[in-house]
Enzyme design. Structure first.
Site, PDB file in Angstrom:
ATOM      1  N   GLY A  92       0.807  -1.212   0.000  1.00  0.00           N
ATOM      2  CA  GLY A  92       0.000   0.000   0.000  1.00  0.00           C
ATOM      3  C   GLY A  92       0.838   1.258   0.000  1.00  0.00           C
ATOM      4  O   GLY A  92       0.344   2.352  -0.263  1.00  0.00           O
ATOM      5  N   LYS A 113      10.060   1.955   0.459  1.00  0.00           N
ATOM      6  CA  LYS A 113       8.885   2.068   1.334  1.00  0.00           C
ATOM      7  C   LYS A 113       8.563   3.539   1.567  1.00  0.00           C
ATOM      8  O   LYS A 113       9.449   4.320   1.912  1.00  0.00           O
ATOM      9  CB  LYS A 113       9.196   1.376   2.666  1.00  0.00           C
ATOM     10  CG  LYS A 113       8.002   1.208   3.580  1.00  0.00           C
ATOM     11  CD  LYS A 113       8.343   0.211   4.698  1.00  0.00           C
ATOM     12  CE  LYS A 113       7.219   0.057   5.690  1.00  0.00           C
ATOM     13  NZ  LYS A 113       7.582  -0.946   6.715  1.00  0.00           N
ATOM     14  N   ASP A 125      -2.317   6.795   2.905  1.00  0.00           N
ATOM     15  CA  ASP A 125      -1.833   7.842   2.005  1.00  0.00           C
ATOM     16  C   ASP A 125      -0.601   7.415   1.215  1.00  0.00           C
ATOM     17  O   ASP A 125      -0.017   8.215   0.475  1.00  0.00           O
ATOM     18  CB  ASP A 125      -1.511   9.107   2.812  1.00  0.00           C
ATOM     19  CG  ASP A 125      -0.485   8.839   3.915  1.00  0.00           C
ATOM     20  OD1 ASP A 125       0.049   7.706   3.983  1.00  0.00           O
ATOM     21  OD2 ASP A 125      -0.217   9.756   4.711  1.00  0.00           O
ATOM     22  N   GLY A 126      -0.173   6.173   1.408  1.00  0.00           N
ATOM     23  CA  GLY A 126       0.980   5.687   0.651  1.00  0.00           C
ATOM     24  C   GLY A 126       2.324   6.171   1.172  1.00  0.00           C
ATOM     25  O   GLY A 126       3.359   5.880   0.595  1.00  0.00           O
ATOM     26  N   ARG A 176      14.645  -0.767   1.289  1.00  0.00           N
ATOM     27  CA  ARG A 176      14.845  -2.066   1.957  1.00  0.00           C
ATOM     28  C   ARG A 176      15.415  -3.070   0.971  1.00  0.00           C
ATOM     29  O   ARG A 176      15.038  -3.081  -0.201  1.00  0.00           O
ATOM     30  CB  ARG A 176      13.484  -2.534   2.474  1.00  0.00           C
ATOM     31  CG  ARG A 176      13.517  -3.859   3.188  1.00  0.00           C
ATOM     32  CD  ARG A 176      12.296  -4.012   4.056  1.00  0.00           C
ATOM     33  NE  ARG A 176      11.100  -4.218   3.267  1.00  0.00           N
ATOM     34  CZ  ARG A 176       9.861  -4.083   3.769  1.00  0.00           C
ATOM     35  NH1 ARG A 176       9.676  -3.720   5.018  1.00  0.00           N
ATOM     36  NH2 ARG A 176       8.818  -4.305   3.013  1.00  0.00           N
ATOM     37  N   ARG A 183       5.751 -12.996   1.113  1.00  0.00           N
ATOM     38  CA  ARG A 183       5.297 -13.222   2.491  1.00  0.00           C
ATOM     39  C   ARG A 183       4.411 -14.456   2.558  1.00  0.00           C
ATOM     40  O   ARG A 183       3.916 -14.921   1.532  1.00  0.00           O
ATOM     41  CB  ARG A 183       4.467 -12.007   2.941  1.00  0.00           C
ATOM     42  CG  ARG A 183       5.193 -10.685   2.756  1.00  0.00           C
ATOM     43  CD  ARG A 183       4.238  -9.585   2.300  1.00  0.00           C
ATOM     44  NE  ARG A 183       4.991  -8.388   1.877  1.00  0.00           N
ATOM     45  CZ  ARG A 183       5.221  -7.334   2.651  1.00  0.00           C
ATOM     46  NH1 ARG A 183       4.703  -7.288   3.852  1.00  0.00           N
ATOM     47  NH2 ARG A 183       5.937  -6.321   2.220  1.00  0.00           N
ATOM     48  N   ASP A 252       1.010 -11.371   6.931  1.00  0.00           N
ATOM     49  CA  ASP A 252       1.498 -10.553   5.818  1.00  0.00           C
ATOM     50  C   ASP A 252       2.845  -9.919   6.152  1.00  0.00           C
ATOM     51  O   ASP A 252       3.479  -9.324   5.277  1.00  0.00           O
ATOM     52  CB  ASP A 252       0.482  -9.471   5.440  1.00  0.00           C
ATOM     53  CG  ASP A 252       0.040  -8.653   6.636  1.00  0.00           C
ATOM     54  OD1 ASP A 252      -0.524  -9.235   7.568  1.00  0.00           O
ATOM     55  OD2 ASP A 252       0.268  -7.431   6.647  1.00  0.00           O
TER      56      ASP A 252
HETATM   57  P1  AMP Z   1       1.900  -2.729   8.036  1.00  0.00           P
HETATM   58  O1  AMP Z   1       1.202  -2.556   9.340  1.00  0.00           O
HETATM   59  O2  AMP Z   1       2.924  -1.649   7.734  1.00  0.00           O
HETATM   60  O3  AMP Z   1       2.475  -4.089   7.858  1.00  0.00           O
HETATM   61  O4  AMP Z   1       0.797  -2.530   6.896  1.00  0.00           O
HETATM   62  C1  AMP Z   1      -0.337  -3.340   6.739  1.00  0.00           C
HETATM   63  C2  AMP Z   1      -0.992  -3.014   5.417  1.00  0.00           C
HETATM   64  O5  AMP Z   1      -1.410  -1.652   5.385  1.00  0.00           O
HETATM   65  C3  AMP Z   1      -0.095  -3.202   4.198  1.00  0.00           C
HETATM   66  O6  AMP Z   1      -0.906  -3.608   3.118  1.00  0.00           O
HETATM   67  C4  AMP Z   1       0.459  -1.826   3.992  1.00  0.00           C
HETATM   68  O7  AMP Z   1       0.895  -1.612   2.674  1.00  0.00           O
HETATM   69  C5  AMP Z   1      -0.749  -0.965   4.331  1.00  0.00           C
HETATM   70  N1  AMP Z   1      -0.359   0.369   4.812  1.00  0.00           N
HETATM   71  C6  AMP Z   1       0.216   0.698   5.986  1.00  0.00           C
HETATM   72  N2  AMP Z   1       0.423   2.017   6.076  1.00  0.00           N
HETATM   73  C7  AMP Z   1      -0.040   2.559   4.917  1.00  0.00           C
HETATM   74  C8  AMP Z   1      -0.116   3.886   4.380  1.00  0.00           C
HETATM   75  N3  AMP Z   1       0.314   4.943   5.075  1.00  0.00           N
HETATM   76  N4  AMP Z   1      -0.650   4.021   3.151  1.00  0.00           N
HETATM   77  C9  AMP Z   1      -1.095   2.984   2.446  1.00  0.00           C
HETATM   78  N5  AMP Z   1      -1.067   1.730   2.883  1.00  0.00           N
HETATM   79  C10 AMP Z   1      -0.538   1.500   4.104  1.00  0.00           C
HETATM   80 MG    MG Z   2       3.240  -5.172   6.512  1.00  0.00          MG
END
Ligand code: AMP
Ligand code: MG
Length: 487
Positions: A92, A113, A125-126, A176, A183, A252
């Site tokens: 994301g 990232k 927000d990516g 990274r 995963r 994941d």
């Molecule tokens: P994480 O907790 O970082 O492992 O993220 C869990 C999921 O949420 C993954 O699919 C990430 O890509 C998505 N995600 C986390 N933070 C964001 C963000 N700020 N914008 C878009 N997707 C996010």
């Molecule tokens: Mg993750």
């Protein structure tokens, strides 16, 4: 040594096609600047360390420029988050820029990232903020220096791009490196969406590229799963032995390679606390420090479920049965070494458990205890360490057992004992308050602290002149920092 434009790409995952990932271009950060780079990680790509200081480095890893052969892709996957299944996740806010191979013939994924929105961004927000990017960078490189399998981090790029979390922060990107970003959740995605052809393609891909030796086995997929079980058992044994708390062990976030991966609200223990929960959002303590061991098995079971099209349930169960005994063997082996023991005795498990219980009750610093234990002979060391324990009588009883055990262990000089113990007992670990100090300075535009901390943590077992302040227990403000998922 290579310049930046000399990297050679071979984008094997991208070639799997659109069922596995989507082409997305990075969204550049405003005014990209180098915050910190890891020379050791640059060496993995044969990169000349001097290129980190060039403007093009910050432009490449801040999303402004791309190599002609890079093929940025957002991967699709799903996963079990806090025990519940989420049918679609995916990159994301991160992109697989491509796969680079070095002169030794190793492939490294370049994953950026914080690179902006993708079709998998959901409500996000990516973006990634400077604080979380610094934490991931420091943790990756610190775990590696401790000998714990992990993804690596090449650099952090800061910017002036505003990003909203609880307050306004600044966007950043972390580059990274890993041999793969696949995963457990990749397998779950194709299993639960009932796409057997793609699932088989994914399994072949992982087997051929990452577990080629399993091809020789009568049942290659089973051999591969067994290897994944073994690697996870060993990785989690190392987490437990060194006091590392991952924080978000969702499937994941579990790498198919058995490496520590996808850092969020992680922490290293200061005081020993088996029940420690590092993730402020983990209200039930699902991922508490001691729960990491059974959760490792739970996650492997979730992967096993997704592999039922390829492997019989009985064989999967048998392979899963290897996890706990292997974990225990690795863990005990490491803890024996941390105690300075070179032989194995039946009762060592209770010797370790007895010590941890005493440490828990007295809030003893987990890292410094072992380091000081090796500073002197067993007799002198326990006499000095005794003051840290509230239950002194309890500690005395343990110390008697320990001294007797050391005496039976073998005949060696104190010099040998210190050398052996200091080689496995770090003096410096990434304490939350140290990361916090470096983050505060970086947020104010001063990157010297994060660079110094990174340097210190790259040699955790070596006493470094003038760096005493990095080996201290946390001050009061740094003891209970709340770290949540929102990064
Ligand atoms: P994480 O907790 O970082 O492992 O993220 C869990 C999921 O949420 C993954 O699919 C990430 O890509 C998505 N995600 C986390 N933070 C964001 C963000 N700020 N914008 C878009 N997707 C996010
Ligand atoms: Mg993750």
């Amino acid at each position: 040594m290579k310049a930046l434009d000399e990297l050679t790409f071979d984008n094997r995952f991208a070639r799997l096609g659109d069922a596995f990932s989507t082409h997305v271009l990075p969204e550049p950060l405003d005014e990209p600047r180098l915050v910190v780079a890891s020379k050791a990680a640059m060496a993995l790509l044969d990169l000349d360390p001097a290129v980190a200081e060039t403007p093009v480095f910050a432009e490449l890893f801040g999303g402004h420029k791309l190599w002609a052969e890079a093929e940025p892709r957002a991967m699709v996957y799903s996963g079990h988050q806090f025990g519940g299944y989420t049918p679609q996740l995916g990159d994301g806010r991160g992109l697989l820029l491509g796969e680079v191979y070095n002169e030794a013939g190793e492939h490294w994924d370049l994953h950026l990232k914080g690179a902006g929105m993708t079709p998998y961004s959901r409500m996000g927000d990516g973006r990634a903020v400077l604080r979380s990017s610094i934490r991931e960078f420091l943790a990756s490189e610190a775990l590696h220096a401790l000998g714990i399998p992990t993804s690596r981090a090449l650099c952090v790029i800061g910017s002036s791009t505003p990003v909203w979390r609880e307050k306004q922060e600044r966007g950043a990107m972390v580059l990274r490196l890993a041999h793969s970003h696949i995963r457990f959740g990749h397998f779950e995605y194709f299993y639960y969406t009932k796409k057997p052809e793609q699932q088989a393609e994914l399994a072949e891909h992982v087997l051929n590229l990452h577990y080629p030796e399993c091809r020789e086995q009568p049942e290659p997929y089973l051999a591969m799963f067994r290897e994944i079980v073994e690697r996870n058992a060993e990785m989690i044994a190392k987490w437990q032995a060194y006091g590392f708390c991952h924080g978000v062990m969702n499937t994941d976030n579990m790498s198919i390679l058995g490496i520590t991966f996808d850092f969020g609200p992680f922490a290293f223990l200061d005081d020993f606390d088996a029940h420690f929960i590092c993730n402020h959002s983990d209200h039930e303590g699902r991922y508490s420090f001691s729960n990491q061991v059974p959760i490792g098995q739970w996650n492997l079971s979730a992967l096993a479920q997704a592999l039922t099209p390829f492997i019989s349930v009985d064989a999967l169960k048998e392979a899963l049965g290897l996890y706990l005994p292997l974990y225990q063997a690795h863990y005990l082996d490491l803890m024996r070494r941390r105690l300075g023991l070179t032989t194995a005795e039946e009762d060592d498990q209770t010797l370790v458990e007895g010590l941890l219980k005493l440490m828990q009750n007295s809030g003893v610093d987990y890292t410094l205890f072992f380091r000081r234990l090796g500073d002197e002979s067993a007799t002198l060391a326990v006499a000095r360490l005794r003051d840290d324990f509230v239950d002194m009588a309890g500690f005395d009883a343990w110390a008697e057992r320990y001294k007797a055990r050391v005496a039976r262990d073998g005949d060696y000089t104190q010099e040998q004992r210190r050398e052996r113990m200091h080689a496995v007992n770090p003096l410096y670990i990434l304490r939350n308050y140290l990361a916090q100090n470096a983050i505060a300075a970086a947020e104010a535009g001063d990157y010297s602290e994060i660079r110094r901390l990174h340097e210190v943590l790259s040699k955790p077992f070596e006493e470094q002149a003038g760096m005493e302040q990095y080996a201290q227990r946390p001050p009061d403000w740094g003891k209970h920092l709340e770290i949540s998922c929102s990064s």
